[in-house]
Design an enzyme around this catalytic site. Structure first.
Site, PDB file in Angstrom:
ATOM      1  N   ARG A 351     -10.333 -12.989  -7.533  1.00 59.22           N
ATOM      2  CA  ARG A 351      -9.531 -14.148  -7.917  1.00 59.22           C
ATOM      3  C   ARG A 351      -9.802 -15.343  -7.000  1.00 59.22           C
ATOM      4  O   ARG A 351     -10.678 -15.302  -6.135  1.00 59.22           O
ATOM      5  CB  ARG A 351      -8.049 -13.778  -7.922  1.00 59.22           C
ATOM      6  N   GLU A 353      -9.153 -16.507  -4.216  1.00 62.28           N
ATOM      7  CA  GLU A 353      -8.644 -16.223  -2.875  1.00 62.28           C
ATOM      8  C   GLU A 353      -9.797 -15.685  -2.033  1.00 62.28           C
ATOM      9  O   GLU A 353     -10.448 -16.443  -1.341  1.00 62.28           O
ATOM     10  CB  GLU A 353      -7.477 -15.225  -2.952  1.00 62.28           C
ATOM     11  N   ASP A 360      -4.498  -7.039   5.977  1.00 64.18           N
ATOM     12  CA  ASP A 360      -5.203  -5.998   5.227  1.00 64.18           C
ATOM     13  C   ASP A 360      -6.080  -5.165   6.145  1.00 64.18           C
ATOM     14  O   ASP A 360      -6.070  -3.934   6.096  1.00 64.18           O
ATOM     15  CB  ASP A 360      -6.044  -6.634   4.121  1.00 64.18           C
ATOM     16  N   TRP A 429      -0.247  -8.720  10.649  1.00 62.01           N
ATOM     17  CA  TRP A 429      -1.286  -9.735  10.438  1.00 62.01           C
ATOM     18  C   TRP A 429      -1.820 -10.204  11.792  1.00 62.01           C
ATOM     19  O   TRP A 429      -3.017 -10.115  12.052  1.00 62.01           O
ATOM     20  CB  TRP A 429      -0.726 -10.879   9.606  1.00 62.01           C
ATOM     21  N   GLU A 641      -4.129  -3.520  -5.423  1.00 59.58           N
ATOM     22  CA  GLU A 641      -3.294  -4.308  -4.521  1.00 59.58           C
ATOM     23  C   GLU A 641      -1.851  -3.843  -4.561  1.00 59.58           C
ATOM     24  O   GLU A 641      -1.194  -3.708  -3.528  1.00 59.58           O
ATOM     25  CB  GLU A 641      -3.360  -5.791  -4.901  1.00 59.58           C
TER      26      GLU A 641
END
Length: 764
Positions: A351, A353, A360, A429, A641
């Site tokens: 997509r 992105e 992740d 993150w 996802e």
């Protein structure tokens, strides 16, 4: 071939002038020069092309590609690190006139990257900088460097976009228009050696089925969700346009393109009237299915092939067991890593992105380092992370690396305002600055690399320290938390059951504890004391604020227990109570998954390491939604996802972000490798081994293998009439402790060893 190098030929590069030519923004341009060798070709000792670009490039010498890599020089934090490739081209030189041709396209530099209309770019001008250094037997050198004496021309590519695809017109081949070359700017202080592996074509797949959709479109199924493109040779009337659209899934019998958002993932090919070969190497797509229109005649499986593209990585880890659904889950994890390890560890490959989201890879790094040799790949990315964090005005690790969202995006005013709330360090993150080096340290034991990654850890922890509340908890600021908790609304992926302060404080403890370990290993004694003190304070604050005497942890859900147990936050008298409560929570959920990004990598570990192996196996083997095996039952060939990216009725999840190739939730594979098969490092780099396979209900056998820096390790088990037979293989020069299912311990050295033991899980 393109090789890694620790140094640049600065002298040669200083003779080069960056060049460009003005064509349409979407076109690929060709830059060329011709030369003769100063000496006969048989006196050439070496010939290395040093090259980099704003954009991506392909180079041919005498019309032959210099190697099999694509999308050079890759994607990095271009503001501080612009990689230079070094390629041996000696075998391509001739006695006659030699010609160097460079094709230059947009790539990530001018890629209109991001989502929500971000259109993030590093600049609007492309440029190429290169120097071909030819060394002769007598020690002399000849340097062919880029400069205004080069020529330029149009190419057959009229459009190239990583998100939207490539348009190629074969009628323009052999009849290019000349263009003026002009000088461009490339900051030489940013040039660094290309430290990661190149992106290359890895394998090809043929169509498994071709049919007509309800709308009459021609659809092609390649049987595997992959990343790359199609290539083919075709003959048809001049001017015929073949259009190929790509998607990961079908919905209502047609391509399911809604998850792509604004990304078109569409290639077009215009025929010359003769025999034409097409391969769109200035883009890439995430897809299993394609829709083909305009094909002259009947399309057959022999006409097309899908080219799988990713960074060159050697496969190092394998797992198999008696349940083919679990084997497919592992295959999905492997394919998800291949698809998203394309120069940067991305969230998804399809997509609008395709960004290096840090959360992740923080969740997945240990799994990644078992499946493939990712030492160089993740080292290169961590160098970018350190630069991004060091140069952040507020001293924190950005949510994506390279960071195009905060520095280059042109979001709408509304979304820009919303993003302001995202500012500051975040658990998981930001913890990628620590957790990814931790995974690499245990996988490879490379002390020099640990030292290179240590500064990024410091930036992250210092950024978090400034934002702790007076109680010592990390309960302030924005957090992604247990992202994609399956009980959250599809439109609110952040709205998890787990208290974000509990999650963040637990993650801080893990990061501070490993930073202390790393500092001790590197001889930074005062730092080690500092980070250990932070870890101790954080542990105390966590228990005082969040843990009750009966073992209950605030928000009382699987994720908070998994983190507290796996990270070592709980006192010995509390651990059994918390583990028992976790088992109750998992059982009450019907052994369906109830965790998101934070808890999923750890929940099976927390169960199996605390006396609940049976619960861990039942959680693994559940097929109802949400579960790891539910996507397998729906035909998934990569990790999704969302737990329910596709709903049981075959419709796509209505959430705004829905990918069918996101590796993070596949982190359970690490538990399969280390616990079910039982291959663990007793020392960093597997210098010593702990082989501790843990059988459980639902499997009759399991086997794992791992190519370490010291040789091949194997561990597995199977049920027999005599009990559980365990077989291990230890490489030369390595010792291992084998822990059998009945907790008997054996010390062994190199060779193959077989043992028999009784099964020890509660339900045996």
């Amino acid at each position: 071939m393109t090789t890694r190098t620790d140094a640049l030929n600065t002298a040669a590069l200083n003779t080069a002038v960056a060049i460009t030519a003005d064509v349409g923004r979407d076109e690929v341009v060709a830059l060329t020069t011709a030369f003769r060798l100063d000496q006969p070709v048989d006196r050439v000792r070496s010939a290395t092309l040093w090259a980099t670009a704003h954009g991506v490039f392909e180079v041919a010498v005498n019309d032959r590609p210099i190697d099999d890599s694509v999308l050079n020089p890759g994607w990095s934090s271009y503001e501080w690190r612009l990689p230079v490739t070094a390629t041996d081209v000696a075998a391509l030189l001739t006695e006659e006139e030699n010609r160097v041709t460079v094709r230059l396209g947009n790539g990530w530099w001018r890629g209109d990257l991001g989502f929500e209309g971000a259109h993030a770019n590093y600049g609007e001008e492309l440029a190429f900088l290169g120097a071909l250094v030819i060394g002769f037997d007598d020690g002399s050198e000849q340097v062919i460097a880029t400069g205004p004496d080069w020529s330029a021309q149009t190419t057959d590519t009229l459009a190239n976009s990583l998100y939207d695809g490539q348009a190629i017109d074969a009628r323009r081949r052999g009849n290019p228009d000349p263009l003026p070359v002009r000088e461009a700017e490339i900051d030489r202080t940013r040039l660094v050696p290309h430290s990661g592996p190149p992106v290359t074509r890895q394998e090809t797949l043929r169509p498994q089925e071709i049919w007509r959709s309800p709308s009459g479109a021609t659809l092609v199924d390649f049987g595997q969700n992959l990343v790359g493109w199609l290539r083919f040779t075709v003959t048809g009337p001049e001017g015929t346009v073949i259009t190929i659209r790509h998607a990961e899934v079908l919905e209502d019998g047609e391509l399911g393109t809604r998850p792509l958002r604004s990304a078109k993932q569409t290639d077009t090919f215009t025929l010359s009237g003769g025999e034409d070969f097409f391969e769109p190497t200035f883009t890439f797509h995430g897809f299993r299915y394609t829709e083909v229109t305009g094909w002259p005649g009947e399309l057959t499986a022999d006409d097309l092939e899908a080219v799988v593209v990713h960074s060159a990585m050697t496969r190092t880890g394998w797992f198999s067991c008696s349940d083919d659904r679990v084997n497919q889950l592992v295959a999905n994890s492997v394919w998800g890593q291949k698809g998203n390890f394309l120069d940067v560890p991305t969230d998804c490959p399809q997509r609008d992105e395709r960004l290096g989201w840090t959360g992740d890879i923080a969740a997945y790094a240990a799994t990644a380092a078992y499946q493939f040799d990712v030492a160089d790949f993740l080292h290169s990315w961590l160098l970018d992370l350190a630069e991004e964090a060091r140069n952040s005005p507020n001293g924190w690790v950005p949510h994506v690396v390279p960071d195009v969202l905060t520095k280059h995006a042109q979001f709408s005013p509304e979304f820009t305002a919303a993003m302001e709330g995202w500012q500051g360090p975040t658990a998981i993150w930001g913890d990628a600055a620590v957790w990814v080096p931790q995974a690499l340290w245990y996988a490879y034991g490379d002390r020099d690399r640990l030292a290179a990654h240590y500064p990024g850890m410091v930036v992250h922890l210092e950024g978090v320290e400034q934002r702790l509340s007076d109680s010592g908890l990390w309960d302030t600021g924005f957090q992604f938390g247990d992202w994609l908790d399956p009980d959250a609304s599809p439109h609110e992926p952040w709205n998890a059951k787990a208290d974000s302060g509990v999650v963040a404080t637990a993650c801080l403890y893990r990061s501070a504890a490993f930073a202390a370990e790393a500092a001790r290993e590197l001889g930074h004694d005062s730092d080690a004391e500092r980070w250990q003190a932070l870890a101790d304070r954080t542990r105390t604050a966590f228990n005082d604020a969040y843990v009750a005497e009966d073992g209950t942890i605030r928000s009382d859900c699987a994720t908070v227990y998994a983190l507290a147990l796996c990270f070592g936050l709980l006192d010995e008298q509390i651990r059994p109570r918390a583990a028992a409560r976790l088992a109750e929570v998992v059982e009450a959920a019907g052994f369906r998954v109830s965790t998101g990004f934070a808890g999923t990598p750890f929940v099976t570990w927390a169960l199996s390491e605390n006396g609940y192996v049976e619960h861990a196996y039942r959680l693994l083997l559940e097929t109802g939604c949400p579960s790891w095996l539910y996507p397998v039952t729906m035909g998934a060939t990569t990790i999704w996802e969302r737990w329910d990216s596709m709903l049981p009725d075959g419709s796509i999840n209505p959430g705004e972000m829905t990918s069918f190739n996101h590796y993070a939730l596949g982190a359970v594979a690490d538990w399969l490798y280390q616990v079910v098969a039982g291959i663990r490092p007793a020392e960093p780099g597997y210098r010593r081994l702990l082989l501790q396979p843990r059988p459980g209900p639902g499997l009759d056998w399991a086997h794992g293998a791992l190519e370490t820096r010291h040789g091949r390790v194997e561990s597995g088990w199977r049920r027999t009439d005599a009990g559980i037979e365990v077989e291990v293989v230890v490489p030369d020069g390595v010792s291992a402790e084998v822990v059998l299912p009945d907790n008997t311990r054996r010390s062994v050295t190199a060779g193959r060893h077989t043992f028999t033991a009784e099964e020890a899980y509660a339900g045996a």
